[in-house]
Design a protein around this motif. Structure first.
Motif, PDB file in Angstrom:
ATOM      1  N   GLU A 252      30.614  39.077  -1.009  1.00 44.23           N
ATOM      2  CA  GLU A 252      30.497  38.531   0.524  1.00 44.23           C
ATOM      3  C   GLU A 252      29.699  39.630   1.221  1.00 44.23           C
ATOM      4  O   GLU A 252      28.908  39.121   2.151  1.00 44.23           O
ATOM      5  N   ALA A 253      30.070  40.745   0.917  1.00 35.54           N
ATOM      6  CA  ALA A 253      29.369  41.694   1.940  1.00 35.54           C
ATOM      7  C   ALA A 253      27.908  42.044   1.469  1.00 35.54           C
ATOM      8  O   ALA A 253      27.095  42.908   2.156  1.00 35.54           O
ATOM      9  N   GLU A 254      27.406  41.547   0.429  1.00 36.79           N
ATOM     10  CA  GLU A 254      26.069  41.784  -0.088  1.00 36.79           C
ATOM     11  C   GLU A 254      25.228  40.346   0.045  1.00 36.79           C
ATOM     12  O   GLU A 254      23.999  40.418  -0.532  1.00 36.79           O
ATOM     13  N   LYS A 255      25.559  39.533   0.667  1.00 30.89           N
ATOM     14  CA  LYS A 255      24.797  38.157   0.751  1.00 30.89           C
ATOM     15  C   LYS A 255      23.346  38.727   1.447  1.00 30.89           C
ATOM     16  O   LYS A 255      22.332  38.112   1.275  1.00 30.89           O
ATOM     17  N   ALA A 256      23.453  39.550   2.628  1.00 26.62           N
ATOM     18  CA  ALA A 256      22.056  39.721   3.424  1.00 26.62           C
ATOM     19  C   ALA A 256      21.156  40.418   2.429  1.00 26.62           C
ATOM     20  O   ALA A 256      20.125  40.369   2.652  1.00 26.62           O
ATOM     21  N   MET A 257      21.878  41.279   1.560  1.00 35.90           N
ATOM     22  CA  MET A 257      20.861  42.228   0.583  1.00 35.90           C
ATOM     23  C   MET A 257      20.115  41.069  -0.471  1.00 35.90           C
ATOM     24  O   MET A 257      19.095  41.386  -0.867  1.00 35.90           O
ATOM     25  N   VAL A 258      20.471  40.032  -0.672  1.00 41.02           N
ATOM     26  CA  VAL A 258      20.000  38.904  -1.431  1.00 41.02           C
ATOM     27  C   VAL A 258      19.097  38.009  -0.771  1.00 41.02           C
ATOM     28  O   VAL A 258      18.055  37.466  -1.237  1.00 41.02           O
ATOM     29  N   ALA A 259      19.410  37.889   0.365  1.00 45.90           N
ATOM     30  CA  ALA A 259      18.809  36.685   1.291  1.00 45.90           C
ATOM     31  C   ALA A 259      17.492  36.926   1.399  1.00 45.90           C
ATOM     32  O   ALA A 259      16.683  36.006   1.527  1.00 45.90           O
ATOM     33  N   GLY A 260      17.181  38.174   1.581  1.00 49.69           N
ATOM     34  CA  GLY A 260      15.619  38.277   1.697  1.00 49.69           C
ATOM     35  C   GLY A 260      14.635  38.372   0.631  1.00 49.69           C
ATOM     36  O   GLY A 260      13.596  38.334   0.558  1.00 49.69           O
ATOM     37  N   GLN A 261      15.309  38.080  -0.594  1.00 49.39           N
ATOM     38  CA  GLN A 261      14.642  38.183  -1.765  1.00 49.39           C
ATOM     39  C   GLN A 261      13.805  36.846  -2.069  1.00 49.39           C
ATOM     40  O   GLN A 261      13.998  35.974  -1.741  1.00 49.39           O
ATOM     41  N   LYS A 262      12.509  37.159  -2.463  1.00 42.43           N
ATOM     42  CA  LYS A 262      11.552  35.938  -2.630  1.00 42.43           C
ATOM     43  C   LYS A 262      11.954  35.145  -3.555  1.00 42.43           C
ATOM     44  O   LYS A 262      11.694  33.853  -3.737  1.00 42.43           O
ATOM     45  N   THR A 263      12.653  35.683  -4.698  1.00 45.88           N
ATOM     46  CA  THR A 263      13.023  34.747  -5.783  1.00 45.88           C
ATOM     47  C   THR A 263      14.128  33.752  -5.643  1.00 45.88           C
ATOM     48  O   THR A 263      14.240  32.924  -6.658  1.00 45.88           O
ATOM     49  N   PHE A 264      14.902  34.101  -4.599  1.00 43.19           N
ATOM     50  CA  PHE A 264      16.010  33.144  -4.564  1.00 43.19           C
ATOM     51  C   PHE A 264      15.993  32.391  -3.182  1.00 43.19           C
ATOM     52  O   PHE A 264      15.715  32.813  -2.444  1.00 43.19           O
ATOM     53  N   ARG A 265      16.817  31.246  -3.159  1.00 44.42           N
ATOM     54  CA  ARG A 265      17.155  30.624  -2.041  1.00 44.42           C
ATOM     55  C   ARG A 265      18.558  30.484  -1.950  1.00 44.42           C
ATOM     56  O   ARG A 265      19.452  30.285  -3.060  1.00 44.42           O
ATOM     57  N   ALA A 266      19.351  30.453  -0.716  1.00 42.06           N
ATOM     58  CA  ALA A 266      20.661  30.232  -0.594  1.00 42.06           C
ATOM     59  C   ALA A 266      20.970  28.970  -0.879  1.00 42.06           C
ATOM     60  O   ALA A 266      20.410  27.858  -0.460  1.00 42.06           O
ATOM     61  N   VAL A 267      21.963  28.547  -1.606  1.00 41.63           N
ATOM     62  CA  VAL A 267      22.520  27.270  -1.891  1.00 41.63           C
ATOM     63  C   VAL A 267      23.324  26.562  -0.814  1.00 41.63           C
ATOM     64  O   VAL A 267      23.053  25.464  -0.638  1.00 41.63           O
ATOM     65  N   LEU A 268      24.258  27.282  -0.421  1.00 42.17           N
ATOM     66  CA  LEU A 268      25.039  26.620   0.669  1.00 42.17           C
ATOM     67  C   LEU A 268      25.393  27.933   1.449  1.00 42.17           C
ATOM     68  O   LEU A 268      25.941  28.937   1.265  1.00 42.17           O
ATOM     69  N   GLN A 269      24.867  27.720   2.968  1.00 38.24           N
ATOM     70  CA  GLN A 269      24.751  29.066   3.684  1.00 38.24           C
ATOM     71  C   GLN A 269      25.935  30.220   3.650  1.00 38.24           C
ATOM     72  O   GLN A 269      25.779  31.294   3.321  1.00 38.24           O
ATOM     73  N   PRO A 270      27.192  29.579   4.067  1.00 43.93           N
ATOM     74  CA  PRO A 270      28.241  30.576   4.044  1.00 43.93           C
ATOM     75  C   PRO A 270      28.652  31.114   2.720  1.00 43.93           C
ATOM     76  O   PRO A 270      29.096  32.293   2.629  1.00 43.93           O
ATOM     77  N   ALA A 271      28.392  30.341   1.386  1.00 46.58           N
ATOM     78  CA  ALA A 271      28.897  31.022   0.152  1.00 46.58           C
ATOM     79  C   ALA A 271      27.722  32.286  -0.345  1.00 46.58           C
ATOM     80  O   ALA A 271      26.581  31.951   0.143  1.00 46.58           O
ATOM     81  N   ALA A 272      28.253  33.048  -1.085  1.00 47.49           N
ATOM     82  CA  ALA A 272      27.167  34.102  -1.500  1.00 47.49           C
ATOM     83  C   ALA A 272      26.651  33.699  -2.719  1.00 47.49           C
ATOM     84  O   ALA A 272      26.661  34.126  -3.672  1.00 47.49           O
ATOM     85  N   ILE A 273      26.193  32.350  -2.815  1.00 41.80           N
ATOM     86  CA  ILE A 273      25.417  31.802  -4.034  1.00 41.80           C
ATOM     87  C   ILE A 273      23.997  31.255  -3.680  1.00 41.80           C
ATOM     88  O   ILE A 273      23.652  30.890  -2.804  1.00 41.80           O
ATOM     89  N   PHE A 274      23.225  31.868  -4.779  1.00 45.33           N
ATOM     90  CA  PHE A 274      21.675  31.599  -4.445  1.00 45.33           C
ATOM     91  C   PHE A 274      21.267  30.857  -5.895  1.00 45.33           C
ATOM     92  O   PHE A 274      21.937  30.990  -6.739  1.00 45.33           O
ATOM     93  N   GLN A 275      19.724  30.209  -5.621  1.00 46.41           N
ATOM     94  CA  GLN A 275      19.241  29.798  -6.879  1.00 46.41           C
ATOM     95  C   GLN A 275      18.125  30.176  -7.160  1.00 46.41           C
ATOM     96  O   GLN A 275      17.247  30.495  -6.134  1.00 46.41           O
TER      97      GLN A 275
END
Ligand SMILES: C[S@@+](CC[C@H](N)C(=O)[O-])C[C@H]1O[C@@H](n2cnc3c(N)ncnc32)[C@H](O)[C@@H]1O
Length: 281
Positions: A252-275
């Protein structure tokens, strides 16, 4: 208490870094500075040492203190179904899609990596959800931590640790022994625990997984330990270990660290899940 080095000097923090490398083979220079300084500051206070320089000297001379600092830098708390929203999205959306996809192509298994599994609750939580729905589709979970996760593999938990476990899962996937609960053999057969340093640059994934190719990787409450360069190395490694279109879950506290990555997109904004974005056609 003084935990800052005077500017422009080879500071006492370097002494502490060297001492920990010497005593425990641990490179603490990779850790997020605020996290490191807070842990050192707590140990300075407990040891009655007023300056960073004095603490560095104390550490060089005292193996027990090096052990105490080492343990205070290991945050290994975990819980079953730790982030409820993330686990709900996994259960309702992500895992059924993965299982159906593998079923349709009639081959292969759902492959999951729990990276930084601590005492194993994350891996076992996933195993329960996959066992609920897998039917004829096999799945395998690789669960790793810095040191061999033997407590995770043992799969024994006290009643007080089972707070988020549903009654249905408790009766189906645990057997009660004295005052503790043990994971049943059919889940044990699906989870492979091993030691693996996510910053080890000599390999791309745990040896037992042979070739990586994961459909889902969880790396929760691990990234926050590290400085941005080390964090990026971990994220690069994990994104390479995913299959095209694979999913990545973080804390939960690490979402922002992943959100800026070029390789991932957020799956469902409030959840900490990327694709991964490189979905194959
Ligand atoms: C706070 S626990 C998180 C456990 C679980 N993922 C969860 O969210 O409940 C963090 C774990 O990450 C592990 N860890 C830290 N750095 C690591 C690294 N470089 N490689 C593998 N595991 C690491 C620690 O040993 C610890 O067990």
């Amino acid at each position: 208490m003084q935990t800052q080095d005077p500017p422009g000097t080879v500071g006492p923090l370097d002494t502490i870094v060297r001492a920990m490398a010497g005593s425990h083979g641990l490179d603490i220079s990779r850790y997020e500075e605020a996290f490191l300084r807070a842990a050192i500051s707590r140990r300075m206070e407990a040891s009655g040492v007023a300056t960073l320089a004095a603490y560095g000297e104390h550490l060089e001379q005292s193996a027990p203190e090096a052990g105490r600092l080492f343990r205070s830098l290991r945050i290994d708390h975990s819980e079953f179904f730790r982030n409820p929203l993330t686990f709900a999205v996994l259960e309702k959306l992500i895992l059924p899609g993965l299982v159906a996809g593998k079923g349709q192509c009639g081959s292969g298994e759902v492959r999951v990596w729990s990276a930084g599994c601590a005492s194993g609750q994350e891996a076992w939580s996933l195993a329960m959800l996959l066992e609920d729905m897998a039917g004829p589709v096999p799945y395998r979970i690789f669960a790793t931590d810095l040191a061999d996760p033997d407590a995770a593999r043992a799969g024994f938990y006290h009643a007080g640790e089972l707070g988020n476990v549903r009654l249905r899962h408790l009766t189906k996937y645990f057997s009660e022994q004295d005052d503790s609960f043990s994971i049943v053999p059919r889940l044990r057969d699906r989870v492979d625990f091993s030691a693996y340093d996510l910053l080890d640059s000599s390999s791309a994934s745990p040896a037992a997984s042979i070739y990586g190719g994961f459909d889902l990787i969880l790396c929760c409450n691990v990234l926050f330990y590290y400085r941005p360069e080390a964090r990026q190395r971990i994220l690069d490694k994990l994104s390479r270990a995913l299959s095209p279109g694979g999913y990545f879950v973080t804390g939960e506290a690490e979402k922002a660290m992943v959100a800026g990555q070029k390789t991932f997109r957020a799956v469902l904004q409030p959840a900490a899940i990327f694709q991964t974005k490189n979905v194959s056609p």
